[in-house]
Every structure is written in C-alpha cells, then in structure tokens.
Design a protein around this motif. Structure first.
Motif, PDB file in Angstrom:
ATOM      1  N   THR A   1      52.562  43.573  38.484  1.00  0.00           N
ATOM      2  CA  THR A   1      53.264  44.586  39.266  1.00  0.00           C
ATOM      3  C   THR A   1      53.522  45.864  38.467  1.00  0.00           C
ATOM      4  O   THR A   1      53.976  46.849  39.037  1.00  0.00           O
ATOM      5  N   ARG A   2      53.216  45.836  37.176  1.00  0.00           N
ATOM      6  CA  ARG A   2      53.417  47.029  36.366  1.00  0.00           C
ATOM      7  C   ARG A   2      52.455  47.025  35.189  1.00  0.00           C
ATOM      8  O   ARG A   2      52.200  45.970  34.600  1.00  0.00           O
ATOM      9  N   THR A   3      51.917  48.200  34.868  1.00  0.00           N
ATOM     10  CA  THR A   3      51.111  48.326  33.650  1.00  0.00           C
ATOM     11  C   THR A   3      51.637  49.514  32.851  1.00  0.00           C
ATOM     12  O   THR A   3      52.208  50.457  33.405  1.00  0.00           O
ATOM     13  N   ASP A   4      51.417  49.472  31.564  1.00  0.00           N
ATOM     14  CA  ASP A   4      51.886  50.551  30.692  1.00  0.00           C
ATOM     15  C   ASP A   4      50.946  50.646  29.496  1.00  0.00           C
ATOM     16  O   ASP A   4      51.339  50.437  28.343  1.00  0.00           O
ATOM     17  N   PHE A   5      49.696  50.980  29.773  1.00  0.00           N
ATOM     18  CA  PHE A   5      48.684  51.035  28.731  1.00  0.00           C
ATOM     19  C   PHE A   5      48.707  52.389  28.023  1.00  0.00           C
ATOM     20  O   PHE A   5      49.238  53.379  28.532  1.00  0.00           O
ATOM     21  N   ASN A   6      48.084  52.421  26.869  1.00  0.00           N
ATOM     22  CA  ASN A   6      47.905  53.662  26.125  1.00  0.00           C
ATOM     23  C   ASN A   6      46.476  53.672  25.589  1.00  0.00           C
ATOM     24  O   ASN A   6      46.214  53.281  24.453  1.00  0.00           O
ATOM     25  N   PHE A   7      45.555  54.106  26.438  1.00  0.00           N
ATOM     26  CA  PHE A   7      44.139  54.097  26.084  1.00  0.00           C
ATOM     27  C   PHE A   7      43.790  55.309  25.222  1.00  0.00           C
ATOM     28  O   PHE A   7      44.458  56.353  25.272  1.00  0.00           O
ATOM     29  N   GLU A   8      42.721  55.182  24.465  1.00  0.00           N
ATOM     30  CA  GLU A   8      42.252  56.308  23.650  1.00  0.00           C
ATOM     31  C   GLU A   8      41.875  57.471  24.576  1.00  0.00           C
ATOM     32  O   GLU A   8      41.154  57.286  25.559  1.00  0.00           O
ATOM     33  N   GLY A   9      42.361  58.654  24.254  1.00  0.00           N
ATOM     34  CA  GLY A   9      42.064  59.830  25.069  1.00  0.00           C
ATOM     35  C   GLY A   9      42.958  59.979  26.292  1.00  0.00           C
ATOM     36  O   GLY A   9      42.764  60.899  27.094  1.00  0.00           O
ATOM     37  N   GLN A  10      43.942  59.096  26.427  1.00  0.00           N
ATOM     38  CA  GLN A  10      44.801  59.131  27.614  1.00  0.00           C
ATOM     39  C   GLN A  10      45.680  60.376  27.630  1.00  0.00           C
ATOM     40  O   GLN A  10      46.350  60.686  26.651  1.00  0.00           O
ATOM     41  N   ARG A  11      45.658  61.073  28.766  1.00  0.00           N
ATOM     42  CA  ARG A  11      46.477  62.275  28.910  1.00  0.00           C
ATOM     43  C   ARG A  11      47.712  62.036  29.763  1.00  0.00           C
ATOM     44  O   ARG A  11      48.749  62.670  29.534  1.00  0.00           O
ATOM     45  N   SER A  12      47.581  61.195  30.758  1.00  0.00           N
ATOM     46  CA  SER A  12      48.718  60.977  31.659  1.00  0.00           C
ATOM     47  C   SER A  12      48.515  59.672  32.418  1.00  0.00           C
ATOM     48  O   SER A  12      47.430  59.089  32.416  1.00  0.00           O
TER      49      SER A  12
END
Length: 319
Positions: A5-16
C-alpha cells in the motif's frame, strides 16, 4: 496479507515521486517514469483503508498486455515491465482530461440518466433507454483530471474553451479513443466478454501524442459476460459483470458514496480476499491466461526489495 500500500524508493537519477490513488510514480532524470502499481484500491475517488493483495500485479499485467495489443494504433509510453507490479515508460506531458468512452448505458451514465438527465458532457442520450442497453454508437464523455478529489464531467467545447486541449489535439484524441475502444471490444468478444465502457489518458512528448497509464483493466473499465447478456437485459436483470463496480455496489449498500461524513464500512479479511478473487477472475477471463501469483514472499518487505532490485537493474540497462 502481503498487500503493498506504500512505496518509498530512491532510485538512481530519481528527481521526484508522485503518489496517486493507486500508483506511485517516480521521475527518473526527467526522461523516464517508473510506475509502481500498488495494491491500494479507490472508489468514489476515495482510497479505501485496506490494500488488496495481487491487485497491483493484475492491473499492471493487463495494462501491459493491452498497451502491446494497441501499439499499432498509436505509440504508447511503455518501455519495459521489469516487475509484475511495475511499468517503466517515457515521460510525457499529460493532457488534463481523461477520455471516457461508453458503449452501453451503465454506471455513472445510468445514474445520471435515471435522475432524468438526457445529456452528459454535452452529448445527447436517446430517450427510452434502459440500464445496460447498448448505445446506437459509443459516446465519449470526458472528465477533467483533478489533482485530488473528484474528476468532473466536462464537454468537448468546454475543454477547448478552457484551453485544456487544443481543438486539433482533442479531435485526434477522440479518433484514438474510438479506435482503441474498438480494438478492446474485439479482444473482449473473443474472450466471451463485452467491453462496456472505459477511460484513457494521453500525453505528449516532442510533439507526439502517446497513450499513457493503464488501459482495459478492471479499475478503468467495465466488462459484462456476453453469454446471457440479451436475456438479462430483456428481463430487466442485473448483468453479470467483471469490473470494480462490485466494490462500489458493496460500499453503496453499506452507506458509503464518498460524501462528507460517510464512513467506509469495515473491510474484513473475507471482504478483502473476495475482492482479490474477483480481480484474478477478470485477469484470467480477459487474457485467457492463468494468473500466476508472483508475490509469494512471506512479508511485504521482501516484495519491496524485489521491486527495487528489478527496477534498478532495468534503469541501469536504459542508461
């Protein structure tokens, strides 16, 4: 119940990151969008308190199949589906309208008709129709795309007058909408189904219109079983259907229509499991394929780790 029900990823190149009712969308380098289709479920533009296991996988895999099946009609945003719950695609500037097309008098259109209205979104509906009857020709009833809250019915002329879409682009969206819907109806008919109504979203990139988001899923579409349709219509009986309408009907029967002060009824494990079963039923009926559950991990963290790993590998290959 391993619902995401929720994700909070931080991928390479992520802007928003944008969190929608059902999807979490990650902007990568301003070029790509990573769309994680969660197990959240919404009705009456309200996100319900419980997630539905496997719902995200069902939606993502049906959408991917139909994006591929309509790619000869117009280009679409999809580049890859690296995970059962994820599509990675081209970033487009979305049009601020959703193109809704209705082949039958059902759902919202029927509720308006039953209340005495004979036009919807500036489109006339014939007198003397009954619920679930086929229109002489499919009608397009667009909605303005709200950032949050309820989408609103809007007419073609209002869309153009407000500058939401140019006349030239809007008329192209109409042509695409009719062509994609016709293809969806053909595919549904081969599976013994009727594609009653559906909605599409479009965007632009480098001057080209692209089909975006999901198509022909139970969240965006309504299906009837073709067998027995005419007999049920003649007897004034409810149609046997595969769509999210059964969730809305359950909510309405328990006093909830998304209005202020109304409370979502309790979503028991039995209710949640039943909704999962209905989504899987639609997947298998519309695709003709057996649904293979991918999320057999013991906990949600394992599923999230799988998604992060699969997406990261795909993004590396696109660089």
């Amino acid at each position: 119940m391993n619902a995401i029900t929720r994700t909070d990823f931080n991928f390479e190149g992520q802007r928003s990151k944008y969190t929608g009712k059902v999807r979490d969308v990650y902007d990568i380098d301003g070029r790509y969008l990573v769309m994680v289709v969660s197990d959240r479920i919404s009705a009456f533009d309200v996100v319900l308190p419980e997630g539905i296991p496997y719902k995200g996988q069902v939606l993502n895999q049906i959408a991917a199949k139909f994006l591929d099946a309509t790619a000869d009609i117009l280009p679409n945003w999809k580049i890859a589906t690296p995970d059962p719950m994820v599509t990675i695609g081209r970033k487009c500037e979305p049009f601020k309208v959703e193109m809704v097309i209705r082949g039958y008098l059902s759902g919202h259109a029927w509720r308006e008709y039953k209340a005495g209205k004979r036009t919807i979104c500036g489109v006339a509906m014939p007198d003397g129709m009954v619920e679930n009857q086929k229109f002489p020709e499919p009608i397009i009833t667009p909605t303005s795309k709200a950032a949050e809250g309820h989408d609103e019915d809007i007419s073609k002329e209002e869309i153009i007058a407000q500058g939401l879409v140019s006349r030239e682009d809007y008329e192209q969206l109409e042509r695409y909408t009719r062509a994609i819907y016709a293809r969806g109806c053909e595919i549904a008919a081969r599976m013994g189904l009727i594609l009653v109504d559906t909605k599409y979203e479009f965007g632009k990139s480098d001057g080209t219109i692209y089909l975006m988001d999901e198509i022909h899923t139970p969240d965006s579409s309504r299906y009837f079983y073709a067998e027995g349709y005419a007999e049920r219509l003649a007897r004034g009986e409810r149609q046997k259907q595969l769509s999210k309408e059964f969730v809305r009907e359950w909510l309405m029967a328990n006093g909830f229509q998304g209005q202020a002060g109304q409370k979502v009824p309790e979503m028991t494990p039995e209710i949640v499991a039943g909704i999962t079963d209905r989504y899987i039923e639609l997947y298998e009926n519309i695709t003709g394929e057996r649904f293979v559950k991918s999320a057999e991990e013991a906990d949600t963290q394992a599923i999230l780790s799988r998604i992060e790993r699969n997406v990261s590998e795909c993004l590396r290959s696109l660089r």
